[in-house]
Structure formats: C-alpha cells, structure tokens
Scaffold this motif. Structure first.
Motif, PDB file in Angstrom:
ATOM      1  N   HIS A 197       0.801  -1.232   0.000  1.00 55.85           N
ATOM      2  CA  HIS A 197       0.000   0.000   0.000  1.00 55.85           C
ATOM      3  C   HIS A 197       0.831   1.277   0.000  1.00 55.85           C
ATOM      4  O   HIS A 197       0.277   2.366  -0.108  1.00 55.85           O
ATOM      5  CB  HIS A 197      -0.942   0.004   1.201  1.00 55.85           C
ATOM      6  N   GLY A 198       2.159   1.148   0.170  1.00 53.80           N
ATOM      7  CA  GLY A 198       3.015   2.340   0.188  1.00 53.80           C
ATOM      8  C   GLY A 198       3.579   2.624  -1.190  1.00 53.80           C
ATOM      9  O   GLY A 198       3.066   2.140  -2.205  1.00 53.80           O
ATOM     10  N   TRP A 199       4.641   3.419  -1.246  1.00 50.82           N
ATOM     11  CA  TRP A 199       5.364   3.661  -2.498  1.00 50.82           C
ATOM     12  C   TRP A 199       6.639   2.833  -2.498  1.00 50.82           C
ATOM     13  O   TRP A 199       7.268   2.679  -1.464  1.00 50.82           O
ATOM     14  CB  TRP A 199       5.766   5.138  -2.638  1.00 50.82           C
ATOM     15  N   PRO A 200       7.048   2.350  -3.682  1.00 54.64           N
ATOM     16  CA  PRO A 200       8.342   1.679  -3.726  1.00 54.64           C
ATOM     17  C   PRO A 200       9.466   2.677  -3.434  1.00 54.64           C
ATOM     18  O   PRO A 200       9.323   3.873  -3.742  1.00 54.64           O
ATOM     19  CB  PRO A 200       8.434   1.152  -5.171  1.00 54.64           C
ATOM     20  N   PRO A 201      10.565   2.203  -2.840  1.00 53.30           N
ATOM     21  CA  PRO A 201      11.660   3.115  -2.492  1.00 53.30           C
ATOM     22  C   PRO A 201      12.224   3.861  -3.700  1.00 53.30           C
ATOM     23  O   PRO A 201      12.700   4.998  -3.553  1.00 53.30           O
ATOM     24  CB  PRO A 201      12.730   2.204  -1.870  1.00 53.30           C
ATOM     25  N   GLU A 202      12.142   3.242  -4.907  1.00 54.96           N
ATOM     26  CA  GLU A 202      12.674   3.906  -6.113  1.00 54.96           C
ATOM     27  C   GLU A 202      11.942   5.212  -6.405  1.00 54.96           C
ATOM     28  O   GLU A 202      12.467   6.082  -7.105  1.00 54.96           O
ATOM     29  CB  GLU A 202      12.534   3.022  -7.371  1.00 54.96           C
ATOM     30  N   PHE A 203      10.717   5.353  -5.910  1.00 51.82           N
ATOM     31  CA  PHE A 203       9.982   6.610  -6.120  1.00 51.82           C
ATOM     32  C   PHE A 203      10.496   7.726  -5.202  1.00 51.82           C
ATOM     33  O   PHE A 203      10.070   8.863  -5.322  1.00 51.82           O
ATOM     34  CB  PHE A 203       8.477   6.407  -5.875  1.00 51.82           C
ATOM     35  N   GLU A 204      11.362   7.341  -4.289  1.00 56.21           N
ATOM     36  CA  GLU A 204      11.949   8.284  -3.340  1.00 56.21           C
ATOM     37  C   GLU A 204      10.893   9.150  -2.653  1.00 56.21           C
ATOM     38  O   GLU A 204      10.977  10.386  -2.661  1.00 56.21           O
ATOM     39  CB  GLU A 204      13.015   9.143  -4.027  1.00 56.21           C
ATOM     40  N   PRO A 205       9.907   8.500  -2.035  1.00 51.21           N
ATOM     41  CA  PRO A 205       8.882   9.294  -1.348  1.00 51.21           C
ATOM     42  C   PRO A 205       9.423   9.923  -0.069  1.00 51.21           C
ATOM     43  O   PRO A 205      10.386   9.423   0.506  1.00 51.21           O
ATOM     44  CB  PRO A 205       7.825   8.244  -0.991  1.00 51.21           C
ATOM     45  N   ALA A 206       8.798  11.020   0.310  1.00 46.11           N
ATOM     46  CA  ALA A 206       9.022  11.579   1.641  1.00 46.11           C
ATOM     47  C   ALA A 206       8.121  10.802   2.591  1.00 46.11           C
ATOM     48  O   ALA A 206       6.908  10.760   2.398  1.00 46.11           O
ATOM     49  CB  ALA A 206       8.659  13.058   1.650  1.00 46.11           C
ATOM     50  N   CYS A 207       8.712  10.144   3.586  1.00 46.81           N
ATOM     51  CA  CYS A 207       7.940   9.285   4.500  1.00 46.81           C
ATOM     52  C   CYS A 207       7.781   9.987   5.841  1.00 46.81           C
ATOM     53  O   CYS A 207       8.739  10.531   6.379  1.00 46.81           O
ATOM     54  CB  CYS A 207       8.659   7.959   4.720  1.00 46.81           C
ATOM     55  N   TYR A 208       6.557   9.934   6.357  1.00 40.12           N
ATOM     56  CA  TYR A 208       6.260  10.499   7.670  1.00 40.12           C
ATOM     57  C   TYR A 208       5.601   9.414   8.501  1.00 40.12           C
ATOM     58  O   TYR A 208       4.589   8.845   8.078  1.00 40.12           O
ATOM     59  CB  TYR A 208       5.308  11.689   7.552  1.00 40.12           C
ATOM     60  N   VAL A 209       6.173   9.132   9.655  1.00 39.83           N
ATOM     61  CA  VAL A 209       5.648   8.087  10.523  1.00 39.83           C
ATOM     62  C   VAL A 209       5.317   8.713  11.869  1.00 39.83           C
ATOM     63  O   VAL A 209       6.165   9.378  12.469  1.00 39.83           O
ATOM     64  CB  VAL A 209       6.683   6.960  10.741  1.00 39.83           C
ATOM     65  N   CYS A 210       4.093   8.501  12.354  1.00 45.12           N
ATOM     66  CA  CYS A 210       3.716   9.075  13.643  1.00 45.12           C
ATOM     67  C   CYS A 210       2.861   8.102  14.417  1.00 45.12           C
ATOM     68  O   CYS A 210       1.949   7.485  13.863  1.00 45.12           O
ATOM     69  CB  CYS A 210       2.977  10.396  13.455  1.00 45.12           C
ATOM     70  N   GLY A 211       3.145   7.976  15.693  1.00 46.62           N
ATOM     71  CA  GLY A 211       2.367   7.092  16.548  1.00 46.62           C
ATOM     72  C   GLY A 211       3.081   6.875  17.861  1.00 46.62           C
ATOM     73  O   GLY A 211       4.025   7.591  18.176  1.00 46.62           O
ATOM     74  N   PRO A 212       2.617   5.870  18.623  1.00 48.76           N
ATOM     75  CA  PRO A 212       3.318   5.544  19.862  1.00 48.76           C
ATOM     76  C   PRO A 212       4.729   5.021  19.541  1.00 48.76           C
ATOM     77  O   PRO A 212       4.978   4.518  18.437  1.00 48.76           O
ATOM     78  CB  PRO A 212       2.479   4.438  20.496  1.00 48.76           C
ATOM     79  N   THR A 213       5.619   5.118  20.513  1.00 49.68           N
ATOM     80  CA  THR A 213       7.022   4.786  20.290  1.00 49.68           C
ATOM     81  C   THR A 213       7.239   3.431  19.634  1.00 49.68           C
ATOM     82  O   THR A 213       7.963   3.318  18.642  1.00 49.68           O
ATOM     83  CB  THR A 213       7.780   4.843  21.631  1.00 49.68           C
TER      84      THR A 213
END
Lengths: 243, 199
Positions: A197-213
C-alpha cells in the motif's frame, strides 16, 4: 518562531471517537503554521499551579482559527480536562507553532507516504487537509493502523474522501478487528502492508511516521529494510507517560 | 501566572519535587528522535574528536571500553516537557577524552550515526558535566535510547545529549545543529526554560 503565550478561546468541539476530541480554537494574531507542526497548551489552576503539554495541529489554519485533536489518557493530568471539562468560550493559553522538521510543504514535489498508528494520525491528517486546501496534486498514500473501526479519527473524511483528495489513497489497517467483509486478518502493521500500500523506495517518497514509540520504531525499521533512505523517513513519537 | 483555566485543578500537590519550569515527572523513559533508529555494529563503531585545526583523535569500541568509566545518577529534562529523575548511567567522562586534545575552540558540534547534530559550548562538556554513556540502569544502552553510546549532558535539555554519537567537531564559532536550525534554543538550559530561539 514560537512567540509568547496567547490567550485562545474554545470555539467548537467535535468528538472523533469515544476517547478523542477535536478542539477548535480561536487564537487572536495566529501567525499560521505548516502541516505537521504542534502547539503547546498551558493550563493554570486557581492556586497558580501550571501544566503544559504539546498537541499536534490537525488542520491548516483558517485565519485565527486552529484545530487540534486530543486523545484522552486515562489518569492523565491535562487530556481529561481538555476532552471533558473545557467548554466553548473558555480561555486557554497557546504557544506556537512549534516544530520545523516533521512538516510537509506543498512545494515539495516528492510523493508522500504517511504511516499513522492510532492517535498518530493527527499531524498526518493536517498534511492531507493542507494538500486539499492548497489544491496540490502531489501523490499521497496514507496507511493508518488502528485497533477497530470505532477507533477511526476523521471517519467521514477518510471513509468518503472529498473530491480534492483524489490522488491521496487511504488504507485502513486494523489490528484487533476489521469491518465486516474485510479480507485482511487483523494484525499489526507489517512489511507486506507497507510494500503493498506504500510507495516503492525507487519513487523516493518523503515518509512520515507518527504514533506511539513502539509503532514508530517498527514502522521506521520496516521502511529502511524495504530500502527507503533513512534520511527520507521523518518520525514523530507520542511519548508515553504524558497526558 | 497565566489566566486561570476554569475547573482545572491539576495533579494533587504535596509530593514536592523541584522540577524546571513547564516540566512534569514521568517514571518511564519516553523516546524522542527524528528518524529511524540507526543500528551501529560495534566492530565498525568509532568515536572521534576533530579540532579546529583539523587534528582528529579516534577511539574504537575496545579503546573506549579500556578507558576509566564512571557511574553517575542524573536527572533528565526533555524539551517535550517530561523529566525523569535519578537515572543511572555508566560511561567515560569527556574530561578523560578531551585530556589529550589541544584546542582553543569555544564550541562543539556533536554528530551522530544517522546524521543528527547538536551544538554546545565546549565548556559545558568539561568539569564532570558530560559523558560518552554506554550503560543505562545496569545494562548496555539500548539502540532506541541511543546505544551503543550517546552523549550525556544532563544539565541541558536532552536533545543536546546526542544519541548514537559518532564524533565532536571543535569549532571557534557556534554552528547550529539539527533542532537548533529548526527553531530550538542554541544553549537549552531547562532551569531557564530555554526551549526555543529567543527564550
């Protein structure tokens, strides 16, 4: 960047779930903010005792009006007050905006991968809404891990995205029980979810991850193992022991 | 005193521990970092100090372990407002590491595996105020808390205590680090509540 304390007033509330409430605040002179930033709130008791906490903004500002969503922490000192006691018209002190790293700027053309765990959806929703408000067509994918359908924040918008959200794909990943008819067995976020469901790394997406530690540690590890450059993975952790 | 929030009482007062302004006490150890946790294998780990003239002093992991270590009990204050008291650490004093380093620098930019940086005055790393810490609560320091080794400068906000520390660059002029470039304070004294630039 963060000027002194301003006196805001509660202008509206919206209950997201049984334990989370969105607060709409009017903050005279609010300077505007970036998607992903947070504010500090300060409460003062009659004897002068003060408590301060940080909360993520959940939407772009509309003039002097801002929104944040507060998850009620059992036995918390501040969140029960904000979600159960604070009444429309009440004053509250606000400082901010704060934080210049976990932000999305509409001018950044990179595709965006948002990964939320529970209440970690809040700053990521600000990014989705900013994209819509700015008419941006940057491709977004949001993976939102939550316990059950009843724990969904912003349910209306995420289940039936408004027209401006075309190109922003939402995947709900339930950990305890999914909606009737869903094919995925409830489970914690795993590498297959992110790959599918994400983008492949080759697309060089900006990734944002937020949640509990623990969630953020796991999700960020999955991203780097799938080949995403750690420098493109921005994280924000909701510390335990808060409230 | 700010404006009174109607109906807000706060936690019961009484158990008076003195905390810096705006902080609250936690018993657990929250984690805060800006990206994925780097995993640094010990056989490739190295710590270095580079002076303003370009001289570099290096320590491998066995060399660091061979230096005299100290056990210290310190209070931690994070800019995200939690404080944790009487935490127990083990590590090598910066006094030991800087003893053979000739420098006229006034500032330090610490850098970490994973790319994090933070700036401090050099004098804040001397005189028993700072360590390269590798033990926490009687165990090896875990990766999520900055292991194998982190800078520990407990008299400043915890973001100055760079996790996964890799080296120190000694500088004659102050250079903002990662959070400092994003609006956080260059010094970060919790007792003066220096959270953001201008505080």
């Amino acid at each position: 960047m963060a000027a002194g304390w301003r006196v805001a007033r509660l202008a509206g509330v919206h209950d997201e779930t049984a334990t989370a409430r969105t607060l709409v605040l009017d903050v005279p002179g609010w300077p505007g903010h970036l998607a992903g930033q947070h504010v500090d709130l300060q409460l003062t008791a009659e004897d002068g005792y003060q408590a301060q906490r940080s909360y993520s903004l959940s939407a772009p500002a509309r003039g002097d009006r801002i929104e944040l969503t507060v998850q009620r922490v059992p036995d918390g000192e501040v969140s029960p007050y904000l979600t159960e006691v604070l009444t429309i018209g009440d004053p509250i002190e606000v400082r901010g905006p704060v934080g210049g790293w976990f932000v999305w700027r509409p001018a950044d053309p990179a595709p965006v991968l948002l990964i939320a765990g529970g209440a970690g959806i809040v700053p990521l929703m600000a990014m989705v809404r900013t994209r819509r408000a700015e008419g941006s067509r940057t491709p977004f994918r949001l993976l939102y891990s939550l316990r059950t359908p009843a724990d969904l924040y912003y349910a209306e918008e995420l289940r039936r995205p408004p027209a401006g959200d075309a190109g922003a794909d939402v995947t709900l990943l339930h950990t305890r029980s999914g909606p009737p008819g869903s094919s995925r067995i409830p489970a914690r976020l795993n590498a297959e979810d992110v790959e599918r469901h994400g983008w492949p790394p080759e697309f060089e997406p900006a990734c944002y991850v937020c949640g509990p530690t623990g969630f953020v540690e796991a999700a960020a590890d999955i991203l780097t193992k799938l080949g995403h450059d750690p420098r493109r993975v921005r994280t924000e952790r909701f510390g335990a022991g808060g409230g | 005193m700010g404006i009174v929030s109607p109906g807000f009482h706060g936690r019961p007062r009484g158990r008076e521990v003195e905390l810096p302004p705006g902080q609250y006490l936690v018993e657990d150890f929250p984690v805060l970092s800006a990206g994925p946790t780097p995993r640094v294998p010990l056989d490739r780990w190295e710590f270095s100090v580079t002076t303003e003239s370009g001289t570099t002093h290096r320590w491998s992991w066995p060399e660091l372990m061979a230096l005299p270590s100290e056990r210290m009990t310190v209070d931690l204050h994070c800019v995200t407002r939690w404080s944790k008291l009487r935490t127990r650490w083990q590590g090598v004093s910066l006094d030991t590491l800087l003893a053979g380093v000739e420098t006229a620098a006034d500032f330090v930019l610490a850098d970490s595996y994973g790319g994090y940086t933070t700036n401090l005055p050099l004098q804040d790393l001397r005189n028993g105020q700072a360590w390269i810490a590798y033990g926490y609560d009687g165990k090896d320091l875990s990766a999520e808390h900055g292991g194998p080794a982190r800078l520990l400068v407990p008299h400043l906000y915890l973001w100055k205590s760079a996790k996964w520390v890799r080296g120190l660059r000694l500088l004659t002029r102050d250079e903002p680090g990662f959070w400092e470039s994003a609006g956080y304070h260059d010094y970060g004294d919790p007792w003066r509540e220096q959270r953001y630039q201008g505080d």
